[in-house]
Write an enzyme that holds these catalytic residues in place. Structure first.
Site, PDB file in Angstrom:
ATOM      1  NE  ARG A 234      79.567 125.512  58.454  1.00 40.51           N
ATOM      2  CZ  ARG A 234      79.950 126.774  58.607  1.00 40.51           C
ATOM      3  NH1 ARG A 234      79.129 127.752  58.206  1.00 40.51           N
ATOM      4  NH2 ARG A 234      81.120 127.069  59.137  1.00 40.51           N
ATOM      5  CD  GLU A 263      78.698 125.901  51.029  1.00 37.73           C
ATOM      6  OE1 GLU A 263      79.850 126.345  51.241  1.00 37.73           O
ATOM      7  OE2 GLU A 263      77.700 126.250  51.676  1.00 37.73           O
ATOM      8  CG  HIS A 280      79.327 129.827  52.631  1.00 37.18           C
ATOM      9  ND1 HIS A 280      79.482 128.538  53.070  1.00 37.18           N
ATOM     10  CD2 HIS A 280      79.347 130.591  53.761  1.00 37.18           C
ATOM     11  CE1 HIS A 280      79.606 128.514  54.386  1.00 37.18           C
ATOM     12  NE2 HIS A 280      79.512 129.765  54.827  1.00 37.18           N
TER      13      HIS A 280
END
Length: 320
Positions: A234, A263, A280
């Site tokens: 994270r 993000e 990601h």
């Protein structure tokens, strides 16, 4: 029974039969966060939802309160920091996740980022596509020391791959597994030893209030100037302002980042020359999506049958 899916677009595209199978169990509604959805739309759709399947969308008190019929939240993945677990528990809403189902995919990505940063692969590829041919000298990962922060499913999968590169593996974490460590030739150490001696620092631990900003100005100062940071967990585990400064000042060699505090990222961190950034994608493989879908479908069927759910998530106080 209404099931609301809020997954990233590629998940739907990669495994369309997953949604088709869900329609055999009840009414299905799908939202597409990657295309941009307002919170008002989420609140509207969740009002008559019984089961929510969610990947990254934030499920806070306001959203939970809007779900008058909501009784079950399924996290399509392992990390559940986007869900207010305490409030869901208080409201009598069950929460489950799919731990370990994408661990192999994320571990693969760790080594992809390690190799890309060490050998300037992405930069050289970009140069080649621009008709520019120039030699650059990189670093081997062979026989280097790898420090793994978080020795869960992903950390263990990373350690297993490290054996193939003859790396010396050390690990730090609150949840130890001595048997797995012995099998994988991993030695548990303090965080300080890991930071000061590792050539590659792998962040694969869950984000909590206690470890937020774990990598910061003070902890970066402990690292070798030749060290690389790889974060596949994270973004909140890193103070990005401090990391940007360290990278600009060459306090460390580089970073491979698959996750960010916001993000898409709202700063210039992914643009730095000594950073390899990915959006990601650590757990985004066909194989991992199928495994997570299987766990999700199994739990929906268990819920409908009144059976015990797999991978139930509870607040910290209850887990103690």
């Amino acid at each position: 029974m209404k099931i609301l899916f809020m997954l990233r677009d590629p998940f739907y595209e990669a495994y369309p039969t997953f949604i088709e199978a869900a329609r055999e169990l009840g009414e299905v509604e799908t939202l597409y966060p990657d295309r941009g959805i307002e919170k008002a739309e989420i609140i509207k759709e969740i009002a008559n939802t019984d089961i929510l399947v969610v990947a990254k969308v934030k499920i806070d008190k306001e959203v939970i309160d809007a779900g008058a019929r909501l009784k079950y939240i399924i996290k399509y993945g392992a990390g559940y920091d986007n869900i207010d677990i305490d409030y869901a528990y208080e409201k009598g809403i069950a929460v489950t996740n799919s731990p370990g189902q994408n661990a192999e995919s994320v571990a693969d990505n760790v080594f992809g980022l390690m190799l890309a940063t060490s050998r300037n692969i992405t930069k050289k590829d970009h140069e080649m596509k621009s008709n520019h041919w120039e030699l650059s000298v990189g670093h081997e990962i062979y026989m280097k020391k790898i420090g793994i922060i978080g020795f869960g499913a992903i950390g263990k999968a990373v350690a297993k791959r490290a054996m193939g590169f003859s790396m010396e593996a050390i690990a730090y974490g609150h949840y130890l597994d001595p048997l797995a460590a012995k099998e994988l030739n991993v030695r548990f150490v303090t965080l300080e030893e890991l930071l000061t001696t590792s050539d590659y620092i792998i962040i694969s631990t869950s984000l909590t209030e206690k470890n937020k900003g774990l990598i910061n100005q003070n902890t970066i100062r402990l690292m070798k100037r030749s060290a690389y940071i790889i974060n596949v967990s994270r973004g909140g585990l890193i103070n990005e302002v401090d990391l940007m400064e360290a990278l600009n000042q060459k306090q460390i060699k580089g970073a491979g980042l698959d996750v960010f505090s916001a993000e898409p990222p709202q700063n210039a961190l992914p643009l730095l020359d000594n950073v390899v950034a990915t959006p990601h994608i650590g757990g985004a493989t066909y194989e991992a999506l199928v495994r997570m879908a299987d766990v999700t479908m199994t739990n929906i069927k268990r819920y409908l049958a009144g059976e015990e759910l797999l991978y139930r998530v509870y607040p910290q106080e209850v887990r103690k």
